[in-house]
Every structure is written in C-alpha cells, then in structure tokens.
Design an enzyme around this catalytic site. Sequence first.
Site, PDB file in Angstrom:
ATOM      1  N   SER A 238      27.638  40.915 -25.688  1.00  0.00           N
ATOM      2  CA  SER A 238      28.228  40.932 -26.772  1.00  0.00           C
ATOM      3  C   SER A 238      29.774  40.204 -26.662  1.00  0.00           C
ATOM      4  CB  SER A 238      28.940  42.301 -27.572  1.00  0.00           C
ATOM      5  OG  SER A 238      29.526  42.153 -28.814  1.00  0.00           O
ATOM      6  N   ARG A 307      34.824  50.369 -39.280  1.00  0.00           N
ATOM      7  CA  ARG A 307      33.670  50.518 -38.570  1.00  0.00           C
ATOM      8  C   ARG A 307      32.219  50.766 -39.158  1.00  0.00           C
ATOM      9  NH1 ARG A 307      32.721  49.804 -32.972  1.00  0.00           N
ATOM     10  NH2 ARG A 307      31.489  51.411 -32.129  1.00  0.00           N
ATOM     11  N   ASP A 459      19.145  40.757 -33.972  1.00  0.00           N
ATOM     12  CA  ASP A 459      20.515  40.679 -33.882  1.00  0.00           C
ATOM     13  C   ASP A 459      20.966  39.757 -35.068  1.00  0.00           C
ATOM     14  OD1 ASP A 459      23.329  40.351 -33.353  1.00  0.00           O
ATOM     15  OD2 ASP A 459      22.984  40.106 -31.162  1.00  0.00           O
ATOM     16  N   HIS A 496      22.201  43.941 -32.634  1.00  0.00           N
ATOM     17  CA  HIS A 496      23.018  43.480 -31.787  1.00  0.00           C
ATOM     18  C   HIS A 496      23.300  44.751 -30.708  1.00  0.00           C
ATOM     19  CE1 HIS A 496      26.644  41.606 -30.056  1.00  0.00           C
ATOM     20  NE2 HIS A 496      27.209  42.511 -30.257  1.00  0.00           N
ATOM     21  N   ASP A 497      23.199  45.849 -30.786  1.00  0.00           N
ATOM     22  CA  ASP A 497      23.322  46.764 -29.997  1.00  0.00           C
ATOM     23  C   ASP A 497      22.375  47.165 -28.966  1.00  0.00           C
ATOM     24  OD1 ASP A 497      26.281  47.729 -30.448  1.00  0.00           O
ATOM     25  OD2 ASP A 497      25.702  49.434 -31.624  1.00  0.00           O
TER      26      ASP A 497
HETATM   27  C1  LIG Z   1      30.106  47.489 -24.221  1.00  0.00           C
HETATM   28  C2  LIG Z   1      30.378  47.940 -25.662  1.00  0.00           C
HETATM   29  O1  LIG Z   1      30.615  47.408 -26.608  1.00  0.00           O
HETATM   30  S1  LIG Z   1      30.326  49.841 -25.568  1.00  0.00           S
HETATM   31  C3  LIG Z   1      30.711  50.500 -27.081  1.00  0.00           C
HETATM   32  C4  LIG Z   1      29.872  51.212 -26.970  1.00  0.00           C
HETATM   33  N1  LIG Z   1      30.073  52.531 -27.837  1.00  0.00           N
HETATM   34  C5  LIG Z   1      30.423  52.504 -29.172  1.00  0.00           C
HETATM   35  O2  LIG Z   1      29.736  51.606 -29.810  1.00  0.00           O
HETATM   36  C6  LIG Z   1      30.716  53.697 -29.961  1.00  0.00           C
HETATM   37  C7  LIG Z   1      29.818  54.315 -31.059  1.00  0.00           C
HETATM   38  N2  LIG Z   1      28.392  54.629 -30.694  1.00  0.00           N
HETATM   39  C8  LIG Z   1      27.337  54.035 -31.081  1.00  0.00           C
HETATM   40  O3  LIG Z   1      27.593  53.009 -31.730  1.00  0.00           O
HETATM   41  C9  LIG Z   1      25.979  54.408 -30.736  1.00  0.00           C
HETATM   42  O4  LIG Z   1      26.221  55.768 -30.625  1.00  0.00           O
HETATM   43  C10 LIG Z   1      25.296  53.889 -29.518  1.00  0.00           C
HETATM   44  C11 LIG Z   1      25.109  52.425 -29.955  1.00  0.00           C
HETATM   45  C12 LIG Z   1      26.467  53.855 -28.285  1.00  0.00           C
HETATM   46  C13 LIG Z   1      24.141  54.507 -29.369  1.00  0.00           C
HETATM   47  O5  LIG Z   1      23.366  54.416 -30.268  1.00  0.00           O
HETATM   48  P1  LIG Z   1      22.151  55.620 -30.714  1.00  0.00           P
HETATM   49  O6  LIG Z   1      22.014  56.251 -29.503  1.00  0.00           O
HETATM   50  O7  LIG Z   1      20.966  54.888 -31.426  1.00  0.00           O
HETATM   51  O8  LIG Z   1      22.965  56.451 -31.727  1.00  0.00           O
HETATM   52  P2  LIG Z   1      22.940  56.333 -33.187  1.00  0.00           P
HETATM   53  O9  LIG Z   1      23.436  55.257 -33.743  1.00  0.00           O
HETATM   54  O10 LIG Z   1      21.586  56.834 -33.759  1.00  0.00           O
HETATM   55  O11 LIG Z   1      23.933  57.487 -33.605  1.00  0.00           O
HETATM   56  C14 LIG Z   1      23.634  58.697 -33.254  1.00  0.00           C
HETATM   57  C15 LIG Z   1      24.407  59.720 -33.809  1.00  0.00           C
HETATM   58  O12 LIG Z   1      24.329  59.516 -35.333  1.00  0.00           O
HETATM   59  C16 LIG Z   1      24.123  60.910 -35.946  1.00  0.00           C
HETATM   60  N3  LIG Z   1      23.112  60.517 -36.787  1.00  0.00           N
HETATM   61  C17 LIG Z   1      21.869  59.923 -36.890  1.00  0.00           C
HETATM   62  N4  LIG Z   1      21.378  59.729 -38.148  1.00  0.00           N
HETATM   63  C18 LIG Z   1      22.242  60.149 -39.057  1.00  0.00           C
HETATM   64  C19 LIG Z   1      22.081  60.316 -40.223  1.00  0.00           C
HETATM   65  N5  LIG Z   1      21.279  59.923 -41.066  1.00  0.00           N
HETATM   66  N6  LIG Z   1      23.496  60.999 -40.734  1.00  0.00           N
HETATM   67  C20 LIG Z   1      24.529  61.160 -40.153  1.00  0.00           C
HETATM   68  N7  LIG Z   1      24.525  61.274 -38.912  1.00  0.00           N
HETATM   69  C21 LIG Z   1      23.203  60.724 -38.322  1.00  0.00           C
HETATM   70  C22 LIG Z   1      23.395  61.599 -34.737  1.00  0.00           C
HETATM   71  O13 LIG Z   1      23.194  62.846 -35.252  1.00  0.00           O
HETATM   72  C23 LIG Z   1      24.235  61.120 -33.677  1.00  0.00           C
HETATM   73  O14 LIG Z   1      25.561  61.889 -33.682  1.00  0.00           O
HETATM   74  P3  LIG Z   1      26.369  61.637 -32.340  1.00  0.00           P
HETATM   75  O15 LIG Z   1      26.516  60.480 -31.868  1.00  0.00           O
HETATM   76  O16 LIG Z   1      27.739  62.290 -32.878  1.00  0.00           O
HETATM   77  O17 LIG Z   1      25.631  62.881 -31.610  1.00  0.00           O
HETATM   78  N1  LIG Z   2      28.883  48.492 -30.548  1.00  0.00           N
HETATM   79  C1  LIG Z   2      29.860  47.733 -29.793  1.00  0.00           C
HETATM   80  C2  LIG Z   2      29.277  46.331 -30.206  1.00  0.00           C
HETATM   81  C3  LIG Z   2      30.332  45.212 -30.149  1.00  0.00           C
HETATM   82  O1  LIG Z   2      30.624  44.756 -29.000  1.00  0.00           O
HETATM   83  C4  LIG Z   2      30.968  48.031 -29.636  1.00  0.00           C
HETATM   84  O2  LIG Z   2      31.856  48.708 -30.496  1.00  0.00           O
HETATM   85  O3  LIG Z   2      31.809  47.595 -28.861  1.00  0.00           O
END
Ligand SMILES: CC(=O)SCCNC(=O)CCNC(=O)[C@H](O)C(C)(C)COP(=O)(O)OP(=O)(O)OC[C@H]1O[C@@H](n2cnc3c(N)ncnc32)[C@H](O)[C@@H]1OP(=O)(O)O
Ligand SMILES: N[C@@H](CCO)C(=O)O
Length: 516
Positions: A238, A307, A459, A496-497
């Site tokens: 990314s 977000r 993506d 993308h993720d």
């Molecule tokens: C290099 C970088 O950029 S690192 C930055 C990475 N970190 C982030 O992006 C922080 C935010 N996190 C995320 O976007 C995601 O958690 C990821 C990409 C890290 C992982 O994705 P996934 O494992 O597929 O998680 P997903 O997108 O399904 O989200 C799961 C969460 O949504 C909740 N959820 C899933 N479906 C639903 C729904 N229909 N309604 C409400 N909540 C929901 C789950 O209960 C879970 O909650 P929790 O995270 O609080 O435990």
């Molecule tokens: N989910 C990632 C995607 C952008 O790199 C982030 O929040 O940083």
Amino acid sequence: MNRQFVKVLSHVRPQHRSGVLCPKLFGVSRSPASPPTYPSAPASVRRFTTSSLLRSGSAASNPQMAFPCLDAVELRTKQIQSRSTLNGPEPSYTTGAHKSFTSKSPILLDYGGILQGFTIAYETWGELNADKSNVILLHTGLSASSHAKSNPDNPRPGWWEKFIGPGLALDTDRFFVICTNVLGGCYGSTGPSSIDPADGERYATRFPILTMEDMVSAQFRLLDELGVEKLYASVGASMGGMQSLAAGVLFPERVGSIVSISGCARSHPYSIAMRYTQRQVLMADPNWNRGFYYGQVPPHIGMKLARQIATITYRSGPEWEQRFGRQRADPSRPPALCPDFLIETYLDHAGEKFCLEYDANSLLYISKAMDLFDLGAVNREELRKLRQRNRYKLEPTHVQSTGVEEANQCSLSLPSQPYTEQPREDTPASKLSANQTDLVAGLAPMGDIPTLVLGVTSDILFPSWQQREVAETLKKTGNKKVTYVELGEDVSLFGHDSFLLDVQNIGGSVKRFLYG
Ligand SMILES: CC(=O)SCCNC(=O)CCNC(=O)[C@H](O)C(C)(C)COP(=O)(O)OP(=O)(O)OC[C@H]1O[C@@H](n2cnc3c(N)ncnc32)[C@H](O)[C@@H]1OP(=O)(O)O
Ligand SMILES: N[C@@H](CCO)C(=O)O
C-alpha cells in the site's frame, strides 16, 4: 478463497453488533437476534439527543424515527469532554514499547517545510549480521505503527504478525527486519501531534506538507545511525509499496531488492478522489478546529466517517457479497437510517475501531502525501528544483519564518471561473505514451534492482492495472529482474487489504522472491 465467509449474523461478534459502540468508551449488549441496544445517556446528555427531540405524535401522520447511532456519537463527545483532566481529553496514540531514533540535524522537506530535528519510532526482529547485510526495511501502510510483530517488550500481535518470524515471509532466522512509524505519524515518530521545539506547542496544522520521499529520507537517516549501508530488501505494501519504490529511486545504491505490494509509482485520480473525500469529511467535523483540537475533544465523528469511506476502498464488493449479501442485522425490525444492513454495521464498526486510535492530523498529512506521490521524471525534477531553492533554510543563519509569509504560499483559492474542459494538444494515445515515458525516466535509477511487484485483481484503490504499470515500466528501464505476481479473484477477494490477510499467497510470493 482461503477463508470461509459466513453470511449470517453470527459472523459479527456480539459485542460489536450494535454498530455504534466505541470499544474504549461503551459497553453494549446484544443477543444475536435482538436489535442494537445502546447505553443510555446521562440526563445531561439526553437533553441533546435526537431521541429526546422526538415530537409528540398527536398531530403527525407517523412517528418520528429514532437515531440511536447519532445519540451514541453525541454521548461519546460528552464522555470525552468529561473525562479526567489529568491526561487531557485527547487519546494517547501509542501502540506500546518501541525504540526511538532522534536526529538532531534538521530535515528540509520536499515542499520547503523544515523540521529542526525529528524522531523516528522503530522496532526490529531477528539478528543483525556482522557485515549488516541482512537488513529488510519494512514500510507500513497509512495507519500502521512500527509494531509489525509481537516482541518481548510488546507482546501484542503486530500488523504483519503472521508474515514475520522464523521460516515466515520475512524470515527472522535469516533477516534483520526494521519497521518504522513514518514521519508524520502518531505512534512515536514526529508528526502533527508532536511538540514544535520552536514554541513548545503542538505543531497541529503548522506541520509542513510531507511527501513519501521525505518519509523515506527520514528512514535512511535511521539506517545511517544504525550503520546500515545497503538494505537486503525494501519491502512494503500500500503506502509502504510507494515507499519501497521511492527508496529504490532515491537510494538505488543502498537497496538490494524491492518488494512493492499493492503500491504504485504515482497516485491516480480515483485514489486521490477517495482520499480527498475522507479529508473533507474529517475537516468538516467542527471538533477538527483547523487542526487545533489537542487538549480538546478530537474530531472523532469525522474520523469515524473518514474511516468508513476508507474501508470501502480497502475491501471489495464481491467479498461483501459473499460475506454479508443483502442481509440486514435484524430483519425483524423495521428499516432504519442508522446502521441496518450488515454491511452498514460492518462499516460502522470499522469507523468505531479507528476513530480514537489514530491522530486526525496525521491522517490528513499522510493521505495528502500519498496523493502527491509521483515518481515520474517531471515531478522529481520539479521537487529537485524546489529543494534547491529552499536549501537556504538549512543555513545556520536562516531565521525561522514567523509562519505568515509561508502561510500565504499555502493559500490555494478556488478558481473564480467554473472549470471548462481543457482542449488537449495531445491525442489520448500520445498523452499516454508521454506519461509512460515520464515514468520510465523517473524509475530509471531502479533499472538494476531485482523487484517483485505484487498486485491483487480485487483491489479498487491500487488497481491491478497500476501494478502492471509498475512492472512494465521497470522492464522498460532495462530491468531484467522484475517479477510480477497478480492474485486473481479466485485467490483473494480481500481487495486492497489482501496484504494484511492473505498470508499464504502474499506471504508465499514474498518469501519465494526473497529466497530466489
Ligand atoms: C500496513 C498497514 O496498513 S497496517 C494497518 C492495519 N490495521 C488496520 O487497518 C486497522 C483496522 N483493522 C482492519 O481494517 C481489519 O481488522 C484488518 C484488515 C486488519 C483485518 O481484517 P479482518 O480480519 O478481515 O477483519 P474484518 O474486516 O472482518 O473486521 C473484523 C471486525 O469486524 C466485526 N464485524 C464483522 N462483521 C461485522 C458486521 N456485519 N457488523 C459489525 N461488525 C462486524 C468483527 O466482529 C470484528 O470486530 P473486532 O475487530 O473488533 O474484533
Ligand atoms: N488498512 C490499511 C490500508 C491502507 O494502507 C491502513 O489502514 O493502513
């Protein structure tokens, strides 16, 4: 697909099914089949909530709708306001223990800003070998900290937990992995929430405009400090993919190989549009206060909405079709304007998780830096000239600006005349070819660096055509060591993720390339 999607409510963890909780501030209970419930607001808050504004039904044909989602964010504002004054109402943006490098010498930024000194937070895994030739610099995406992997000082799982370790994609039996929090970030590196040493106040929006190249230059100062002359590899996804390529262009002699996953060589208008919209939504939150919200309520509502928009660009429609379909969170209830469909509660939850975890000003500056990214020769030459013109700012005799004249330079005004489509001298074909030529010239310094370009068909933010563009451009520079891998929709629908989720295919490709 390497993952099972479950199209039912049970996918949503009970504590998150409300769609409007903030993990830090709210407790919400809900059984799978029941409607969202929200904590009741204290009397002082209830005065302001939309539910309390429900009009008497005596004259109306129908009752007014309730807006528990709005009640909840209003309640959060009140709760933040009334929190302990000891720590201040703003959250502390930290992901835990990390190392710090502080440069005492100033850094002149591409667009003329200057930081008299700066700090870079970083973490490492594996052992540095005797000749310091086994270093992998791992670049983050937009919002990540240096905490890519758990370690004894911080056992919390990192954002690439399953990709780093013995025998994994970044094999710590072999490599010494360094990950930093970028310049402009909020997890220990100097950014808008840091103190400006000139006056002891937070920079806020007095922080200068940044570029990817500025962030990479700061990282290389850290490498200088660690005595690392040449990287084994520069790896990133990314925004980290952009940085990985920028490292190759800026410091070709110091980069042994490059991995760019879902990155690009220049931002395209669609991705700029999506980030612009997020910034506008965030800046429209009155609590943003032109960036001066520190010590006050941060713009959590704008952050949450930004977000949600971002999340739409991070995943894919086909994934959500499989995962949520058209299912509503509680079909037994009448349709609502608050989160209702599962995709809506999902987006709401994504916004809730993020809204107090990241500094709003960092989001603005870093996303803008992504928009400005262009490794084409013309842009690189313009930046070079700009830097040349601003070199005087590094002279010890240079008196720091009061900010007034610089602020004037920053004042973009909207055109007084409505936009009219500009006649183009170039035919679309020759324009395209000019763009390609410009990019080939810009990436020429990477002509001899083995590079893996990894893209994901699903993506929409850094689409696969951009990945092919990077690979093809590199080949046109004469680079004979370009590996191109694209994960089709039959492999990953995570969009993308995917780089955060698909350990087998993303991690596997990276490992094969690094061992090649
Ligand atoms: C290099 C970088 O950029 S690192 C930055 C990475 N970190 C982030 O992006 C922080 C935010 N996190 C995320 O976007 C995601 O958690 C990821 C990409 C890290 C992982 O994705 P996934 O494992 O597929 O998680 P997903 O997108 O399904 O989200 C799961 C969460 O949504 C909740 N959820 C899933 N479906 C639903 C729904 N229909 N309604 C409400 N909540 C929901 C789950 O209960 C879970 O909650 P929790 O995270 O609080 O435990
Ligand atoms: N989910 C990632 C995607 C952008 O790199 C982030 O929040 O940083």
